[in-house]
Design a protein around this motif. Structure first.
Motif, PDB file in Angstrom:
ATOM      1  N   TYR A 104       0.827  -1.198   0.000  1.00 13.41           N
ATOM      2  CA  TYR A 104       0.000   0.000   0.000  1.00 13.41           C
ATOM      3  C   TYR A 104       0.869   1.259   0.000  1.00 13.41           C
ATOM      4  CZ  TYR A 104      -3.194   3.685   1.343  1.00 13.41           C
ATOM      5  OH  TYR A 104      -3.905   4.871   1.358  1.00 13.41           O
ATOM      6  N   THR A 105       1.922   1.253   0.801  1.00 12.37           N
ATOM      7  CA  THR A 105       2.798   2.432   0.886  1.00 12.37           C
ATOM      8  C   THR A 105       3.485   2.696  -0.444  1.00 12.37           C
ATOM      9  OG1 THR A 105       3.141   2.068   3.246  1.00 12.37           O
ATOM     10  CG2 THR A 105       4.771   3.419   2.104  1.00 12.37           C
ATOM     11  N   PHE A 106       3.904   1.645  -1.131  1.00 13.71           N
ATOM     12  CA  PHE A 106       4.465   1.821  -2.477  1.00 13.71           C
ATOM     13  C   PHE A 106       3.466   2.562  -3.366  1.00 13.71           C
ATOM     14  CE2 PHE A 106       4.916   0.623  -6.890  1.00 13.71           C
ATOM     15  CZ  PHE A 106       6.281   0.675  -7.125  1.00 13.71           C
ATOM     16  N   CYS A 107       2.223   2.083  -3.353  1.00 16.01           N
ATOM     17  CA  CYS A 107       1.188   2.677  -4.201  1.00 16.01           C
ATOM     18  C   CYS A 107       0.902   4.128  -3.796  1.00 16.01           C
ATOM     19  CB  CYS A 107      -0.098   1.858  -4.123  1.00 16.01           C
ATOM     20  SG  CYS A 107       0.091   0.132  -4.631  1.00 16.01           S
ATOM     21  N   ARG A 108       0.831   4.373  -2.485  1.00 13.34           N
ATOM     22  CA  ARG A 108       0.523   5.704  -1.982  1.00 13.34           C
ATOM     23  C   ARG A 108       1.614   6.704  -2.358  1.00 13.34           C
ATOM     24  NH1 ARG A 108      -3.810   7.720  -1.162  1.00 13.34           N
ATOM     25  NH2 ARG A 108      -2.882   9.139  -2.655  1.00 13.34           N
ATOM     26  N   LEU A 109       2.873   6.318  -2.161  1.00 11.59           N
ATOM     27  CA  LEU A 109       3.977   7.233  -2.437  1.00 11.59           C
ATOM     28  C   LEU A 109       4.153   7.450  -3.938  1.00 11.59           C
ATOM     29  CD1 LEU A 109       6.632   6.189   0.235  1.00 11.59           C
ATOM     30  CD2 LEU A 109       4.853   7.955   0.359  1.00 11.59           C
ATOM     31  N   LEU A 110       3.878   6.420  -4.719  1.00 11.70           N
ATOM     32  CA  LEU A 110       3.927   6.577  -6.171  1.00 11.70           C
ATOM     33  C   LEU A 110       2.853   7.557  -6.627  1.00 11.70           C
ATOM     34  CD1 LEU A 110       5.029   5.785  -8.951  1.00 11.70           C
ATOM     35  CD2 LEU A 110       3.538   3.783  -8.894  1.00 11.70           C
ATOM     36  N   ASP A 111       1.647   7.412  -6.073  1.00 12.56           N
ATOM     37  CA  ASP A 111       0.557   8.329  -6.398  1.00 12.56           C
ATOM     38  C   ASP A 111       0.898   9.759  -5.975  1.00 12.56           C
ATOM     39  OD1 ASP A 111      -2.309   8.624  -7.323  1.00 12.56           O
ATOM     40  OD2 ASP A 111      -2.521   9.356  -5.285  1.00 12.56           O
ATOM     41  N   ASP A 112       1.463   9.901  -4.782  1.00 13.46           N
ATOM     42  CA  ASP A 112       1.822  11.226  -4.290  1.00 13.46           C
ATOM     43  C   ASP A 112       2.908  11.876  -5.149  1.00 13.46           C
ATOM     44  OD1 ASP A 112      -0.003  10.988  -2.274  1.00 13.46           O
ATOM     45  OD2 ASP A 112       1.461  10.568  -0.694  1.00 13.46           O
ATOM     46  N   ALA A 113       3.768  11.052  -5.737  1.00 13.42           N
ATOM     47  CA  ALA A 113       4.818  11.588  -6.596  1.00 13.42           C
ATOM     48  C   ALA A 113       4.236  12.358  -7.770  1.00 13.42           C
ATOM     49  CB  ALA A 113       5.721  10.463  -7.102  1.00 13.42           C
ATOM     50  N   VAL A 114       3.020  11.955  -8.189  1.00 15.84           N
ATOM     51  CA  VAL A 114       2.356  12.636  -9.301  1.00 15.84           C
ATOM     52  C   VAL A 114       1.437  13.746  -8.801  1.00 15.84           C
ATOM     53  CG1 VAL A 114       0.703  12.343 -11.190  1.00 15.84           C
ATOM     54  CG2 VAL A 114       2.491  10.636 -10.813  1.00 15.84           C
ATOM     55  N   ASP A 115       0.606  13.431  -7.809  1.00 17.42           N
ATOM     56  CA  ASP A 115      -0.454  14.367  -7.405  1.00 17.42           C
ATOM     57  C   ASP A 115      -0.014  15.440  -6.426  1.00 17.42           C
ATOM     58  OD1 ASP A 115      -2.356  13.319  -9.048  1.00 17.42           O
ATOM     59  OD2 ASP A 115      -3.304  12.065  -7.531  1.00 17.42           O
ATOM     60  N   GLU A 116       1.047  15.193  -5.684  1.00 16.07           N
ATOM     61  CA  GLU A 116       1.427  16.133  -4.628  1.00 16.07           C
ATOM     62  C   GLU A 116       2.723  16.882  -4.921  1.00 16.07           C
ATOM     63  OE1 GLU A 116      -0.732  16.629  -2.313  1.00 16.07           O
ATOM     64  OE2 GLU A 116      -2.014  14.961  -2.960  1.00 16.07           O
ATOM     65  N   SER A 117       3.300  16.671  -6.081  1.00 21.34           N
ATOM     66  CA  SER A 117       4.586  17.290  -6.392  1.00 21.34           C
ATOM     67  C   SER A 117       4.416  18.475  -7.335  1.00 21.34           C
ATOM     68  CB  SER A 117       5.514  16.258  -7.043  1.00 21.34           C
ATOM     69  OG  SER A 117       6.705  16.869  -7.497  1.00 21.34           O
ATOM     70  N   ASP A 118       5.274  19.480  -7.168  1.00 16.79           N
ATOM     71  CA  ASP A 118       5.307  20.604  -8.100  1.00 16.79           C
ATOM     72  C   ASP A 118       5.996  20.212  -9.402  1.00 16.79           C
ATOM     73  OD1 ASP A 118       4.065  22.276  -6.247  1.00 16.79           O
ATOM     74  OD2 ASP A 118       5.978  22.907  -5.366  1.00 16.79           O
ATOM     75  N   ARG A 119       6.745  19.120  -9.374  1.00 19.87           N
ATOM     76  CA  ARG A 119       7.453  18.620 -10.560  1.00 19.87           C
ATOM     77  C   ARG A 119       7.136  17.136 -10.701  1.00 19.87           C
ATOM     78  NH1 ARG A 119      12.376  18.278  -9.164  1.00 19.87           N
ATOM     79  NH2 ARG A 119      13.375  18.351 -11.218  1.00 19.87           N
ATOM     80  N   PRO A 120       5.877  16.822 -11.065  1.00 16.02           N
ATOM     81  CA  PRO A 120       5.434  15.428 -11.022  1.00 16.02           C
ATOM     82  C   PRO A 120       6.232  14.476 -11.910  1.00 16.02           C
ATOM     83  CG  PRO A 120       3.831  16.825 -12.144  1.00 16.02           C
ATOM     84  CD  PRO A 120       4.814  17.732 -11.493  1.00 16.02           C
ATOM     85  N   GLU A 121       6.608  14.903 -13.113  1.00 17.15           N
ATOM     86  CA  GLU A 121       7.347  13.992 -13.996  1.00 17.15           C
ATOM     87  C   GLU A 121       8.705  13.660 -13.400  1.00 17.15           C
ATOM     88  OE1 GLU A 121       7.113  14.045 -18.209  1.00 17.15           O
ATOM     89  OE2 GLU A 121       5.708  15.719 -18.216  1.00 17.15           O
ATOM     90  N   ALA A 122       9.370  14.669 -12.862  1.00 12.19           N
ATOM     91  CA  ALA A 122      10.682  14.437 -12.247  1.00 12.19           C
ATOM     92  C   ALA A 122      10.538  13.567 -11.001  1.00 12.19           C
ATOM     93  CB  ALA A 122      11.333  15.763 -11.884  1.00 12.19           C
ATOM     94  N   SER A 123       9.473  13.798 -10.217  1.00 14.48           N
ATOM     95  CA  SER A 123       9.253  13.008  -9.001  1.00 14.48           C
ATOM     96  C   SER A 123       8.964  11.551  -9.341  1.00 14.48           C
ATOM     97  CB  SER A 123       8.090  13.593  -8.201  1.00 14.48           C
ATOM     98  OG  SER A 123       8.403  14.879  -7.725  1.00 14.48           O
ATOM     99  N   LEU A 124       8.164  11.335 -10.399  1.00 13.67           N
ATOM    100  CA  LEU A 124       7.859   9.973 -10.829  1.00 13.67           C
ATOM    101  C   LEU A 124       9.119   9.273 -11.318  1.00 13.67           C
ATOM    102  CD1 LEU A 124       5.815   7.734 -11.418  1.00 13.67           C
ATOM    103  CD2 LEU A 124       5.333   8.837 -13.606  1.00 13.67           C
TER     104      LEU A 124
END
Length: 279
Positions: free
Chosen positions: A40-60
């Motif tokens: 679940y944490t893998f999924c949550r942090l992966l999702d947050d990398a896109v939805d909660e970041s100012d630089r989603p592509e770089a975060s992903l």
């Protein structure tokens, strides 16, 4: 960081991120529950990398870089990677759905409209069915060879049903991000325009769209339940509970008179107890 401390942090993330998910899988044995929390944490942090970041592509990209380092047996800092290392050592994990979930995150970066139900369901596969496929080695560690295909299809059906439920619950929230997951063909069939959606008014036509998609989700919940007997007794109830609690969100939205624009439908603690009493 010790493995147990890593798992404790993952369980806190799961509890904070989804009480429904946490409540359902709290029925598992501690080792299996901890493994589920790590996934679940893998999924949550992966999702947050896109939805909660100012630089989603770089975060992903950075997140997937760390995942590839993890798969190459390099040491990666963080509770997630410490916990996942233990999971990888205890279960026969399939790496494919982890990368497929990332594909769904990429869709969210570049796609905000969905033309057909098939396209919405393909996104739902990436966003949610992948999670069920990740969990299968934990929930069914030694599947009968003749039952593998049925278990996989059941996990796919349940994931799509759950994601369709998310879509129906989060219409208003998604509009605020300029995302519409409701199929364009379905909207056109009932004469609902994007302007109608952004007006955030519950109309008879919108209710028809909503119910059409809800009935599709309910069909998939029913079909997934036909495979639940294939799960070992220890994990059968958590899977059944997750399905019941998530499907209950649909009735909660109906109880809110279909106002998924300004209200968030959720299953109350009392109703959760009533649903779980069915098991």
């Amino acid at each position: 960081m010790t493995t147990q401390e890593a798992y404790r942090q993952c369980e806190e993330i799961m509890k904070k991120g989804s009480l429904t998910f946490y409540r359902a899988f709290s029925l598992l044995s501690k080792p299996d529950r901890q493994a589920v929390a790590a996934v679940y944490t893998f999924c949550r942090l992966l999702d947050d990398a896109v939805d909660e970041s100012d630089r989603p592509e770089a975060s992903l990209t950075e997140f997937l870089h760390n995942f590839n380092r993890f798969l190459a047996n390099e040491d990666v800092e963080g509770a997630l990677w410490v916990a996942l290392r233990d999971v990888w050592g205890r279960y026969d994990m399939d790496v494919a759905p982890f990368f497929e979930l990332a594909e769904g995150m990429k869709w969210d970066l570049h796609k905000s409209r969905y033309a057909t139900l098939e396209e919405t369901e393909q996104y739902s596969y990436y966003a949610a069915s992948t999670v069920g496929l990740m969990l299968l080695p934990i929930l069914v560690p030694e599947p009968d060879a003749t039952e593998k295909a049925s278990l996989k299809q059941g996990a796919i059906d349940l994931g799509i049903a759950m994601q369709l439920t998310n879509i129906l619950r989060d219409v208003g929230e998604d509009l605020s991000r300029d995302r519409i997951y409701l199929p364009q063909t379905l909207l056109a069939e009932f004469g609902v325009s994007e302007a109608d959606l952004f007006a955030r008014k519950v109309t008879p036509a919108f209710m028809d769209v909503w119910e059409t998609l809800a009935r599709r989700a309910e069909f998939l919940y029913t079909r997934a339940r036909e495979t639940h007997h294939l799960y070992p007794p220890a994990s059968r109830k958590p899977v059944q509970a997750a399905a019941l609690l998530y499907e209950g969100i649909l009735d909660a939205a109906r109880g809110n008179a279909y106002d998924v624009f300004t209200k968030r439908a959720y299953v109350s603690t009392l109703q959760k107890g009533k649903l779980l009493a069915r098991l």
